[in-house]
Design a protein around this motif. Structure first.
Motif, short mmCIF file in Angstrom:
data_model
loop_
_atom_site.label_atom_id
_atom_site.label_comp_id
_atom_site.label_asym_id
_atom_site.label_seq_id
_atom_site.Cartn_x
_atom_site.Cartn_y
_atom_site.Cartn_z
N ILE A 8 58.90 37.47 75.93
CA ILE A 8 59.03 38.50 76.96
C ILE A 8 60.23 39.36 76.61
N GLY A 9 59.97 40.63 76.33
CA GLY A 9 61.06 41.51 75.89
C GLY A 9 61.62 41.01 74.58
N ASP A 10 62.91 40.81 74.53
CA ASP A 10 63.54 40.31 73.30
C ASP A 10 63.91 38.83 73.43
N ALA A 44 57.55 40.27 82.10
CA ALA A 44 56.79 40.73 80.93
C ALA A 44 56.29 42.16 81.14
N VAL A 45 55.75 42.43 82.30
CA VAL A 45 55.27 43.79 82.59
C VAL A 45 56.44 44.77 82.61
N ALA A 46 57.54 44.35 83.21
CA ALA A 46 58.73 45.22 83.26
C ALA A 46 59.24 45.51 81.85
N LEU A 181 51.63 31.88 68.13
CA LEU A 181 52.15 31.97 66.77
C LEU A 181 51.87 33.35 66.17
N ALA A 182 50.68 33.89 66.42
CA ALA A 182 50.35 35.22 65.88
C ALA A 182 51.22 36.30 66.50
N VAL A 183 51.43 36.23 67.80
CA VAL A 183 52.27 37.22 68.48
C VAL A 183 53.71 37.10 67.99
N LYS A 184 54.18 35.87 67.81
CA LYS A 184 55.54 35.68 67.28
C LYS A 184 55.70 36.36 65.92
N ALA A 185 54.70 36.20 65.06
CA ALA A 185 54.76 36.83 63.74
C ALA A 185 54.81 38.35 63.86
N LEU A 190 58.11 44.41 65.42
CA LEU A 190 57.95 45.35 66.52
C LEU A 190 59.22 45.44 67.35
N PRO A 191 59.50 46.60 67.91
CA PRO A 191 60.64 46.70 68.82
C PRO A 191 60.47 45.80 70.03
N ALA A 192 61.58 45.37 70.61
CA ALA A 192 61.55 44.46 71.75
C ALA A 192 60.75 45.07 72.90
N GLY A 193 59.91 44.26 73.51
CA GLY A 193 59.16 44.68 74.68
C GLY A 193 57.84 45.35 74.39
N VAL A 194 57.61 45.74 73.15
CA VAL A 194 56.36 46.43 72.82
C VAL A 194 55.17 45.48 72.92
N LEU A 195 55.38 44.22 72.54
CA LEU A 195 54.33 43.20 72.63
C LEU A 195 54.91 41.96 73.30
N ASN A 196 54.28 41.53 74.39
CA ASN A 196 54.74 40.38 75.16
C ASN A 196 53.57 39.43 75.37
N VAL A 197 53.85 38.14 75.41
CA VAL A 197 52.79 37.15 75.63
C VAL A 197 53.21 36.17 76.71
N VAL A 198 52.30 35.96 77.66
CA VAL A 198 52.49 34.96 78.70
C VAL A 198 51.31 34.01 78.66
N THR A 199 51.55 32.73 78.92
CA THR A 199 50.49 31.73 78.89
C THR A 199 50.45 30.97 80.21
N SER A 200 49.26 30.51 80.55
CA SER A 200 49.10 29.80 81.82
C SER A 200 47.77 29.09 81.83
N ASP A 201 47.73 27.94 82.52
CA ASP A 201 46.43 27.29 82.76
C ASP A 201 45.88 27.69 84.13
N ASP A 202 46.58 28.60 84.82
CA ASP A 202 46.15 29.19 86.08
C ASP A 202 46.07 28.19 87.23
N THR A 203 46.68 27.02 87.08
CA THR A 203 46.67 26.06 88.19
C THR A 203 47.75 26.38 89.22
N LEU A 204 48.88 26.88 88.75
CA LEU A 204 49.97 27.21 89.66
C LEU A 204 49.94 28.67 90.08
#
Length: 468
Positions: A8-10, A44-46, A181-185, A190-204
């Motif tokens: 998220i961001g940098d 992440a959106v911000a 792993l792909a997003v990390k690579a 990429l500049p900070a914030g251009v690509l962000n990844v969030v993960t969730s199993d959607d239970t919470l």
């Protein structure tokens, strides 16, 4: 065991809780992924929103050059990502499995990065000049499925970035590790914030639903089921988001009577069973002319007997398990029902765990659930026809319209039939052979908009017309 973080961001963000990712071949723990909270998504959106003005303002050549480096980043880590992909998704390392997917991701990234977004001159005469400009939209939200997680992530991310947008991606809870792993690579260049990844199993917290409704996300790209696509549309409506939806398919193949059954058996098999049938544009129904029906069935059975199903880490394996129990149970129920109605040529009974054998069933009525529903697994119904008009009508009698195919020695005859099929892509003497320079998308309930090529890139832009 992998224990990965969101980006998220940098910053790398571990999350306050995690969820387990299990290997569908063994049931063993592959790793843990962070369970995003509402605050994580907001940050992440911000971050993407804050990064957008500078990224969009870069000279096009500079942004193009940065995007051009992403394929190389994926290539550097391809083998390690492929192994993780096999362990969490189940597909084999070799053949048309994880290494194939990473190669495809690199190819799509490289091609998409090379595309240009020119200014189109609509008029330039004594009455004035009119130009059509394509401008970035803003923050793009990407929601990806579990069947081709890395390649589909690239399909979503690259055109959005190339057009000047920033991205928040949420991968499937079944296969988040390879995407992390792909997003990390990619984030390494990429500049900070251009690509962000969030993960969730959607239970919470249902991250996908929140993304679809978020006012600061200006477009959603979603690949998945028709039912979830409907929910995305509904939640996106109040903010009038742009949408690209690649949804389910029930692709039909039509085999004409002039075919050589043995010559087409391999193509038919992989058209149906690539990724164990867990592919939106895999062949889900096969219509074969009565005169060669039995011979085609025999050729497919013979080919199937040489296909090895097992743990994808075994380099001799051709097909892995079904990815998750919910999908396994769906395939099992459809096959069980079809087995009572038709003739099971091979397979039909589940193996241990999530392994399911290649299954071919003939002599089914066209209204059998295995024919009318998308099975998304290693089971193919083969339907006999006598009149090609009947086959075309049955192929088109579906609420889906993603892909289709026609098989014949007479290319022109096949093309005439292809043009009458109600689907976004039609292949002749092959099935599902997508490529990065050809637009891909569905009609009817199979989606809205297209991906790939110039047309797919332009879907990540707003049009502005300048009159002077």
């Amino acid at each position: 065991m992998l224990d990965l973080s969101m980006i998220i961001g940098d910053q790398t963000v571990a999350g306050t809780t995690t969820f387990d990712i299990l290997n569908p071949a063994t049931g063993e723990l592959v790793g843990k992924a962070p369970n995003a909270t509402e605050d994580d998504l907001e940050r992440a959106v911000a971050a993407a929103k804050a990064a957008f003005p500078r990224w969009a303002a870069l000279p096009d050549a500079e942004r193009k050059a940065i995007c051009g480096k992403l394929a190389g980043q994926l290539e550097q880590d391809a083998e390690s990502i492929a192994r993780v992909l096999t362990m969490e998704q189940g597909k084999p390392l070799g053949g048309m499995g994880s290494r194939f997917e990473l190669g495809g991701a690199q190819a799509w990234a490289g091609y998409t990065a090379s595309l240009d977004i020119p200014v189109k001159v609509l008029q330039d005469d004594n009455e004035g000049r009119v130009e059509l400009h394509r401008k970035p939209i803003g923050v793009v939200g990407s929601i990806t499925p579990w069947n081709w997680p890395v390649m589909i992530a690239v399909w979503h991310i690259l055109p959005a970035l190339r057009a000047g947008n920033t991205v928040v991606i949420k991968p499937s809870p079944f296969t988040p590790l390879s995407t992390l792993l792909a997003v990390k690579a990619m984030c390494e260049v990429l500049p900070a914030g251009v690509l962000n990844v969030v993960t969730s199993d959607d239970t919470l917290f249902n991250v996908g639903a929140a993304m679809s409704a978020h006012p600061d996300i200006r477009k959603i790209v979603f690949t998945g089921s028709c039912g979830t696509g409907e929910k995305v549309m509904r939640s996106a409506a109040p903010t009038m988001k742009r949408l690209t939806l690649e949804l389910g398919g029930n692709d039909a193949g039509i085999v004409l009577p002039d075919c050589d059954p043995e010559a087409i058996a391999e193509g038919l098999f992989w058209g149906a069973f690539i990724n164990n049938g867990q592919t939106c544009a895999a062949m889900k129904r096969l219509y074969v002319h009565d005169s060669i029906h039995d011979a085609v069935c025999d050729a497919l059975v013979a080919y199937s007997r040489n296909v090895k199903v097992g743990n994808g880490l075994d380099e001799t394996v051709h097909l892995g398990p079904i990815n998750n129990k919910k999908q396994f149970d769906k395939v099992r129920a459809l096959v069980a029902s079809a087995g009572k109605e038709g003739n099971v040529l091979i397979g039909g009974a589940p193996d241990e765990g999530l392994f399911y054998p290649v299954t071919l069933i003939s002599e089914l009525d066209d209204q059998s659930p295995l024919v009318t529903e998308e099975q998304f697994g290693p089971a193919l119904p083969i339907i006999r026809y006598t009149d090609v008009e009947e086959a075309i009508a049955q192929a088109n009698d579906s609420t889906n319209g993603l892909g289709g195919s026609v098989w014949s020695r007479d290319i022109e005859a096949a093309k005439r039939i292809a043009l009458r099929m109600e689907c976004g892509s039609v292949w002749i003497n092959k099935h599902g052979a997508i490529q990065p320079n050809a637009p891909f998308g569905g009609v009817k309930r199979s989606g809205i908009g297209v991906e790939f090529g110039e047309e797919g890139l332009f879907e990540n832009t707003d049009i502005q017309v300048v009159f002077q």
